[in-house]
Design an enzyme around this catalytic site. Structure first.
Site, PDB file in Angstrom:
ATOM      1  N   THR A 177       0.841  -1.196   0.000  1.00  0.00           N
ATOM      2  CA  THR A 177       0.000   0.000   0.000  1.00  0.00           C
ATOM      3  C   THR A 177       0.876   1.245   0.000  1.00  0.00           C
ATOM      4  OG1 THR A 177      -1.814  -1.096   1.111  1.00  0.00           O
ATOM      5  CG2 THR A 177      -1.602   1.262   1.532  1.00  0.00           C
ATOM      6  N   ARG A 205     -14.063  -7.589  -0.215  1.00  0.00           N
ATOM      7  CA  ARG A 205     -13.318  -7.160   0.978  1.00  0.00           C
ATOM      8  C   ARG A 205     -12.714  -5.750   0.809  1.00  0.00           C
ATOM      9  NH1 ARG A 205      -7.932  -5.368   2.295  1.00  0.00           N
ATOM     10  NH2 ARG A 205      -7.532  -5.921   4.453  1.00  0.00           N
ATOM     11  N   GLY A 207     -10.271  -2.940   3.030  1.00  0.00           N
ATOM     12  CA  GLY A 207      -9.403  -2.803   4.202  1.00  0.00           C
ATOM     13  C   GLY A 207      -9.532  -1.442   4.861  1.00  0.00           C
ATOM     14  N   ASP A 208      -8.491  -1.078   5.595  1.00  0.00           N
ATOM     15  CA  ASP A 208      -8.507   0.167   6.366  1.00  0.00           C
ATOM     16  C   ASP A 208      -8.191   1.403   5.535  1.00  0.00           C
ATOM     17  OD1 ASP A 208      -5.894  -1.010   6.072  1.00  0.00           O
ATOM     18  OD2 ASP A 208      -5.144   0.599   7.349  1.00  0.00           O
ATOM     19  N   THR A 228      -0.334   1.305   6.871  1.00  0.00           N
ATOM     20  CA  THR A 228      -0.212   0.129   6.012  1.00  0.00           C
ATOM     21  C   THR A 228      -0.069  -1.081   6.910  1.00  0.00           C
ATOM     22  OG1 THR A 228       1.070  -0.977   4.298  1.00  0.00           O
ATOM     23  CG2 THR A 228       2.284   0.482   5.778  1.00  0.00           C
ATOM     24  N   GLY A 231      -5.096  -4.772   7.415  1.00  0.00           N
ATOM     25  CA  GLY A 231      -6.169  -3.790   7.457  1.00  0.00           C
ATOM     26  C   GLY A 231      -7.238  -4.074   8.486  1.00  0.00           C
TER      27      GLY A 231
HETATM   28  N1  ASP Z   1      -3.809  -2.099   4.784  1.00  0.00           N
HETATM   29  C1  ASP Z   1      -4.046  -2.586   3.459  1.00  0.00           C
HETATM   30  C2  ASP Z   1      -5.348  -3.325   3.417  1.00  0.00           C
HETATM   31  O1  ASP Z   1      -5.671  -3.977   4.386  1.00  0.00           O
HETATM   32  C3  ASP Z   1      -2.976  -3.495   2.956  1.00  0.00           C
HETATM   33  C4  ASP Z   1      -1.622  -2.889   2.942  1.00  0.00           C
HETATM   34  O2  ASP Z   1      -1.305  -2.044   3.760  1.00  0.00           O
HETATM   35  O3  ASP Z   1      -0.841  -3.252   2.053  1.00  0.00           O
HETATM   36  O4  ASP Z   1      -6.026  -3.291   2.404  1.00  0.00           O
END
Ligand code: ASP
Length: 312
Positions: A177, A205, A207-208, A228, A231
């Site tokens: 990310t 799905r 994520g955060d 990152t 998530g």
């Molecule tokens: N935090 C991101 C997610 O969960 C993944 C990442 O940080 O690469 O989508």
């Protein structure tokens, strides 16, 4: 750093179980990508531009860079699609924009900024978000534009593991990310994050990263941050809101708040990293993985780009 800088910028390109053997590409190219993102953001900030424009410029560079898991080079879903998430927040107004699951918009972070500046909403998802992008005249691309072979192979390896009865989501996550935080010369903060999410993700799905108050937050009263990592842990810990509240209400420094919030993610079984800038412009980062792609620039210091935990 002794005195608060006139402007400052921090970028990240994800974190994880990084080792020289598992980098997504040659180390020099990874570092060059981070430097290019810093250069794009610095060009805005040193010219008196806004923190919002700086973080969007920096993240757009990383989205276009094939080595990072955002925009071009994003990971694939279990169905072999690219579904992109991004968010932007303006610390001065606390306006925010975000998109989730977009498939045709070349730079999701620019779409997130359009949601913030040109719609009454905060979060748009999937086809509707791409329609809004089209209406806003943002560049659209065929899905093949996002594809890079190494990400496709990662999905095939994951599917082969699943066929052997092994976990589809491996524990050895190599996040990629991207994100940026900035404080401009007018004293305003901004944050942006963009991602393809996790390899093999299913069921829509999210994520955060596109969730304001989880993976992305900017508030002139406290801190700008971009996360990152795993998530689900960052969502459950409410990292963005938690850090902001620890700074604003409990009087912690952004660095102390970041350590505390990341420890909470770790306690929930997650790992990851956070970049941040406080309202005084002091930049920082924390991570609980062996490495994190990261870089920072200020009005008064040499640029710094780092990958490994052993670097500053
Ligand atoms: N935090 C991101 C997610 O969960 C993944 C990442 O940080 O690469 O989508």
């Amino acid at each position: 750093m002794k005195n608060p800088p006139a402007w400052s910028l921090v970028v990240h390109g994800g974190c994880g179980q990084l080792s020289p053997e598992t980098l997504p590409g040659p180390e020099a190219e990874c570092r060059a990508g981070l430097s290019a993102a810093l250069a794009a953001g610095k060009a805005v900030l040193s010219d008196g531009g806004s923190a919002v424009d700086a973080v969007v410029a920096a993240v757009s560079v990383l989205e276009d860079h094939p080595l990072f898991n955002a925009g071009r080079g994003a990971v694939f879903t279990a169905e072999g699609r690219t579904e992109l998430d991004a968010a932007v927040m303006d610390g001065a107004s606390r306006k925010a924009g975000a998109v989730a699951g977009v498939t045709r918009t070349r730079n999701p972070v620019q779409l997130a900024r359009a949601v913030m500046q040109r719609s009454p909403h905060v979060l748009l998802a999937r086809d509707g978000a791409d329609v809004f992008a089209l209406e806003q005249g943002l560049p659209q691309v065929e899905p093949g534009w996002f594809r890079v072979e190494s990400r496709w192979q990662a999905l095939q390896m994951m599917k082969a593991a699943a066929a052997r009865g092994e976990e589809l989501f491996d524990a050895d996550l190599k996040y990629g990310t991207v994100g940026a935080v900035a404080r401009d010369a007018h004293g305003h903060l901004a944050a942006a994050t963009s991602t393809g999410g996790l390899t093999g993700k299913r069921w829509g799905r999210i994520g955060d990263s596109p969730l304001i108050g989880a993976g992305t937050l900017a508030d002139d009263r406290s801190v700008a941050l971009s996360c990152t990592g795993s998530g689900e842990g960052f969502i459950r810990a409410g990292v963005g809101h938690e850090m902001g509240a620890l700074v604003r209400l409990a009087g912690l420094s952004p660095a102390q708040a970041a350590e505390r919030a990341l420890a909470d993610v770790n306690a929930l079984g997650g790992t990851g990293g956070i970049i941040f800038i406080g309202s005084d412009g002091m930049p920082g980062w924390v991570f609980s993985t062996p490495g994190m792609f990261r870089g920072r620039a200020t009005a008064c210091d040499e640029d710094q780009v780092a990958i490994w935990g052993s670097e500053g």
